[in-house]
Design an enzyme around this catalytic site. Sequence first.
Site, short mmCIF file in Angstrom:
data_model
loop_
_atom_site.label_atom_id
_atom_site.label_comp_id
_atom_site.label_asym_id
_atom_site.label_seq_id
_atom_site.Cartn_x
_atom_site.Cartn_y
_atom_site.Cartn_z
N ALA A 34 -5.50 -5.59 5.23
CA ALA A 34 -6.61 -4.66 5.48
C ALA A 34 -7.60 -4.84 4.34
CB ALA A 34 -6.08 -3.24 5.54
N GLY A 56 -9.91 1.97 -1.77
CA GLY A 56 -8.76 1.29 -1.15
C GLY A 56 -8.53 1.78 0.26
N ASN A 57 -7.37 1.48 0.81
CA ASN A 57 -7.03 2.01 2.14
C ASN A 57 -5.51 2.21 2.20
OD1 ASN A 57 -5.77 -0.51 3.27
ND2 ASN A 57 -7.83 -1.29 2.83
N HIS A 58 -5.06 2.75 3.33
CA HIS A 58 -3.65 3.17 3.42
C HIS A 58 -2.68 2.07 3.83
CE1 HIS A 58 -4.56 7.31 2.66
NE2 HIS A 58 -5.43 7.35 3.65
#
Length: 400
Positions: free
Chosen positions: A276, A208-210
């Site tokens: 994102a 995943g990402n932030h």
Amino acid sequence: MLEGKKIVLGVCGSIAAYKSATLVRLLVKAGADVKVVTTAGANTFITPLTLATLSKNPVLTEYVKDDNGEWNNHVDLGLWADAIIIAPATANTIGKMANGLCDNLLTAVYLSAKCPVYIAPAMDLDMWKHQSTQQNVDALKSFGNIFIQPGYGELASGLIGEGRMAEPEDIISFVEADIKKKLPLVNIKALVTAGPTYEAIDPVRFIGNHSSGKMGFAIADELAKLGADVTLVSGPSSQQTKSKAIKRINITSAADMLTACEQYFVSADICVMSAAVADYTPVDVAQQKIKKKEDTFNIELKKTTDILKTFGSQKRVGQLLVGFALETNDEEKNAVDKLKNKNLDFIVLNSLNDAGAGFKTDTNKITIIDRRLQKTVFDLKTKEAAATDICQKILELMTL
Ligand code: CTP
């Protein structure tokens, strides 16, 4: 439509004033900030305490607040309001408004206001039909005031005819519809993506990402505020939209996001892809939890579909496509490359080198670059304010 709107509700002396309590409750429920101004006559029909409790604001009647000479500033109130609703409006108040008389706070607020004024008359049928009243109504309409037609039915006098104040629910619907039809993006469909995507590795792990989704949610809310019919496709995010009118579709992976967006892209007039999205996803997803064995561990990844690029290649005339670029180096060059490669109308650039910009923060520092390579650099501001700037650019391009 009434979310966050500042409303002055004027209540006059009519038996219909009992319905003002419901009206206040519905306005507050719709998210409006309501200040009630009553005439002295109204206070004999409904207590200020009831209206103050429901509106969560003091009810104002007199010019002068107390014996200390403090006064209720009608000019401030008139300018504060995004809209004035006078319900019930009596023949007397309608007559005063039509002739510029201001012997009470309500009529003085009316004269000081610059916002739309909605008038819901309530009176006996003959008073309503009277030439004097109708002349005053015509005069007020010619000044731009908006009437909410009284209904037909049994009146307080026992007579049957036209003169009943419109029901509170109908007044709310009327005002909402009127506000909506004047908004710049009414009848425009918008598709917004937000948040991260999670790419499953096994049943318990993901890549995943932030991304928090804050920027995309702020854009969705701003577009809805401008009247657009918004669909928000969001990856896992704890954010909530302010507008209840937004259709939110929750997805997890990049592939899910593509599938969801495909359904809405064709009919969308505006697409803002702020998510994102993962660029790579595991080739195989383990069906069981992967056990710890070797000292090193490799996951084979494959490219996901670039949703924005796909839509850029399918874009029809009149469709507006907006992308984001979050960069750490060669920011402008990378953003311009993405703008061109993905056939965008404009790109919103964030640089992680700018303090307060990027993921998770409540603020953002954006640069907008459009297809004519016109560049606008904005200051660091809240994501809501940045969303306003982005939507202003959308409006500008839509009117070209
Ligand atoms: N985007 C998308 N689908 C993807 C990847 C990105 O729709 N699979 C969109 C994002 O929502 C964003 C824009 O493309 O609006 C740019 O995303 P970004 O990750 O900055 O760029 P990439 O094209 O993926 O390039 P790179 O990661 O190499 O910088």
